[in-house]
Design an enzyme around this catalytic site. Structure first.
Site, PDB file in Angstrom:
ATOM      1  N   THR A   1      38.191  -7.422  26.456  1.00 49.47           N
ATOM      2  CA  THR A   1      38.012  -6.013  26.798  1.00 49.47           C
ATOM      3  C   THR A   1      36.898  -5.423  25.955  1.00 49.47           C
ATOM      4  O   THR A   1      36.585  -5.925  24.870  1.00 49.47           O
ATOM      5  CB  THR A   1      39.284  -5.192  26.534  1.00 49.47           C
ATOM      6  OG1 THR A   1      39.468  -5.050  25.112  1.00 49.47           O
ATOM      7  CG2 THR A   1      40.510  -5.840  27.152  1.00 49.47           C
ATOM      8  N   ASP A   2      36.285  -4.359  26.444  1.00 48.87           N
ATOM      9  CA  ASP A   2      35.492  -3.534  25.543  1.00 48.87           C
ATOM     10  C   ASP A   2      36.481  -2.880  24.577  1.00 48.87           C
ATOM     11  O   ASP A   2      37.700  -2.948  24.761  1.00 48.87           O
ATOM     12  CB  ASP A   2      34.705  -2.492  26.341  1.00 48.87           C
ATOM     13  CG  ASP A   2      33.443  -2.023  25.610  1.00 48.87           C
ATOM     14  OD1 ASP A   2      33.320  -2.281  24.396  1.00 48.87           O
ATOM     15  OD2 ASP A   2      32.584  -1.396  26.255  1.00 48.87           O
ATOM     16  N   ALA A   3      35.974  -2.251  23.540  1.00 53.19           N
ATOM     17  CA  ALA A   3      36.853  -1.714  22.496  1.00 53.19           C
ATOM     18  C   ALA A   3      37.875  -0.748  23.089  1.00 53.19           C
ATOM     19  O   ALA A   3      37.517   0.226  23.754  1.00 53.19           O
ATOM     20  CB  ALA A   3      36.024  -1.011  21.430  1.00 53.19           C
TER      21      ALA A   3
END
Length: 675
Positions: free
Chosen positions: A354-356
């Site tokens: 995932t992105d952050a």
């Protein structure tokens, strides 16, 4: 160096990944016989110590079995320790950079069997400290019988670069690389990626969340813009593939991002939840195309990073957010996008990260627990930054988060199946890229290698090669958008307006260096540069215009962040910083005045070039650099910059083009008439 599985060299070493993975490597035979996982060559590899589903469904788990499941979940987490306050300063106020690991954070890593760490600029002082930091984490994991960590960084180049320039040049960035494509093909993508990889690996960084393969089709995109190679999906795919291949050949994992494509958004997912309204056909031929091409090439990325964006044509289903409202499911939490599109339709078998998850695109709408559970159920292998740990209280709350996520995943049969498959992929990737190798050599070995890499006295040192690539890319990417026939400039009376003091000094240094090279005495030069952080009075600047021959206006659109200013403008000035609309209006007024008085007007978009079309009626020349990277040394944060040094290959290249020393070779990767 080969990065296939070379376990025969480890016969004299025993790596025991106790607890969740129980992986002991004694030899290549031992791997096949004793690993938690079957050989990575086996397409049907299954975790041998997976909790039997029937036992979960019919019997309460023992403490040891529950611990095993928690350890599995820990492998699916990459944390950040950007700041840490041992005095228990509240998390939101903690701003003490973490540059060495305290015992309590090492304990977090091993206790929860954490899969990886992401580093930021705050974690990095210099090369020696960085090696020590990374070695301490990997050594601790080895001593505790845990798998090696993914140690990651966002080192895209350009404006997204975490390492200091003294350790690794930031280069001009992806759009600058895109501007070289017509003449140089993928050469600069390969050279930059290879150099980044060769620099990162000895420092202990084995994973780079790069490149961005978003197609920048929205001129007002606030977050991607110059991080994109191009608006052309085929060019993005070719350059992205070259970047991934060169990076991974050095032994550093590459993560392409932000799937299914963040290029046509008006909202930054760091501050909100963007929505892309393309129909499915346009989505597949545009945003998704580079991902599909790279995934099905001979340079398959180790990771694909998801985007916190809503993409209704790919998934219009909804989730109830933490406020009780229905939200179109973001791609990061979408099973249709991650499992059905990325895994099944595109055939991707690597890791989905995932992105952050602490970004507003997710955290504004979902709790950390909801975000992790939904992301894992959607098909994400790794949750990046799902919880912020800044003090002792955060450590305790993180433990509770792991407990809650574990219980939620165990209650669902499909979640358990996904968990097992995910852990297999993570272990295979760590084996394939031999992450354990870093601590199988003494730290002194890596320190010596890094010292050799950074020795500028050695003409073949890695740092010297990096400087050569940086200069070559800056020169090859500079693009004359219009006004070719009005170059070069032949005047020694020049006035510049630049976005900030640091850019003024960088331009001045480049200009005076040129005049020195051609034998002009500084006393013969009439030059002034006005920074536009705070706007001067228009009447004063117009008087300066009247006494000059050429005015050069540098523009950074979208507006660069305060931390990118360079530290040479006073705190008071920065607090009173002009808005971008005010800067544009002011610059337009000055350029119109200059044009009306027959002065030559040069406009220099240092970031996105779209704005050049807007100012064309009152400018003679427009030159795009796609980068505003500078290197500031010995500068006071209060603007008292005695003895400061500001250098920039970008401004050096700009001046060389302006003065006719080199011909601009670049071609704009975006269509200016799009605005």
């Amino acid at each position: 160096m080969q990065f296939s599985l070379r376990f025969s060299s480890l016969i004299t070493h025993c790596l025991c990944y106790f607890s969740a993975t129980l992986l002991c490597i004694f030899s290549s035979n031992a791997l096949a016989q004793n690993s938690v996982f079957k050989s990575p060559e086996s397409p049907n590899a299954v975790a041998q110590n997976a909790i039997p589903q029937s036992k979960i469904e019919n019997t309460k788990l023992s403490d040891s079995e529950l611990r095993t499941v928690k350890d599995r979940i820990g492998q699916k987490i990459i944390l950040d320790f950007r700041y840490f306050c041992q005095d228990n300063t509240p998390s939101t106020r903690c701003r003490t950079p973490l540059t060495e690991m305290p015992p309590e954070l090492l304990d977090v890593l091993s206790k929860h069997n954490i899969g990886g760490i992401i580093l930021f600029a705050e974690n990095i002082v210099d090369a020696k400290q960085l090696v020590s930091l990374n070695y301490s984490m990997q050594k601790h994991m080895l001593q505790k019988g845990r798998p090696p960590l993914f140690i990651a960084v966002d080192q895209e180049g350009g404006r997204v670069a975490r390492l200091p320039p003294s350790v690794l040049p930031p280069f001009a960035g992806n759009m600058a690389i895109g501007a070289t494509f017509q003449k140089h093909g993928t050469a600069f993508a390969e050279n930059v990626a290879q150099h980044i990889g060769n620099a990162l690996l000895p420092l202990g960084i084995n994973t780079n969340f790069a490149p961005s393969v978003d197609v920048n089709s929205e001129p007002k995109n606030p977050v991607i813009n110059v991080r994109s190679f191009s608006e052309n999906p085929q060019h993005v795919a070719a350059l992205g593939q070259a970047f991934v291949g060169a990076m991974q050949q050095t032994g550093v994992l590459s993560a392409i991002k932000h799937f299914p494509g963040h290029g046509d958004t008006h909202v930054d997912s760091h501050s909100g939840l963007p929505r892309v309204m393309h129909d499915k056909a346009k989505a597949m031929s545009g945003d998704v195309a580079p991902f599909a091409n790279i995934i099905n090439s001979n340079a398959v990325p180790a990771m694909v990073m998801s985007a916190h964006i809503q993409y209704p044509s790919l998934d219009s289903s909804t989730l109830v957010d933490k406020h009780g409202n229905q939200q179109i499911v973001p791609a990061t939490l979408s099973e249709k996008i991650l499992k059905q599109l990325l895994r099944t339709q595109l055939g991707y078998n690597g890791l989905i990260v995932t992105d952050a998850l602490d970004m507003a695109g997710i955290s504004q709408f979902f709790t950390p627990e909801e975000a992790m559970i939904n992301a894992f159920n959607a098909g994400a292998d790794i949750a990046l930054m799902p919880y912020t740990i800044r003090n002792q209280n955060d450590i305790r709350q993180f433990s509770q988060l792991i407990d809650n996520v574990t219980k939620a995943l165990l209650s669902n049969k499909e979640s358990r199946n996904t968990l097992n498959a995910s852990l297999n992929r993570i272990a295979k990737t760590k084996q394939r890229f031999e992450l354990q190798q870093f601590v199988l050599k003494p730290m002194s070995w890596w320190l010596n290698e890094v010292q050799e890499n950074l020795d500028k006295r050695n003409v073949s040192a890695l740092t010297r090669k990096g400087e050569q690539i940086k200069k070559a890319l800056s020169e090859a990417s500079v693009t004359v958008l219009y006004g070719h026939k009005k170059l070069p400039l032949n005047s020694e009376k020049l006035l510049a307006l630049m976005p900030d003091t640091a850019r003024c000094i960088a331009f001045e240094n480049a200009l005076f260096q040129h005049f020195g090279e051609v034998g002009k005495a500084l006393s013969e030069i009439q030059f002034a540069c006005i920074p536009l952080v705070q706007l001067p009075t228009a009447s004063m600047i117009k008087r300066l215009v009247n006494d000059t021959d050429v005015i050069i206006v540098g523009d950074i659109t979208p507006l660069h962040a305060n931390y990118e200013l360079g530290g040479l403008d006073s705190t008071h000035t920065v607090k009173q910083r002009a808005k971008q609309s005010q800067v544009h209006n002011f610059a337009q007024e000055i350029m119109q005045h200059a044009k009306s008085t027959d002065k030559k007007v040069v406009f220099v978009p240092l970031r996105m070039p779209y704005i050049a079309e807007q100012v064309r009626p009152y400018t003679d020349i427009a030159i795009a650099t796609y980068s505003y990277v500078i290197n500031v040394q010995d500068a006071s944060s209060q603007g008292n910059f005695k003895g400061q040094s500001v250098t920039s290959e970008v401004f050096d290249a700009l001046v060389r083009v302006l003065m006719g020393k080199i011909q601009a070779q670049g071609r704009t990767p975006v269509t200016l008439s799009a605005q």
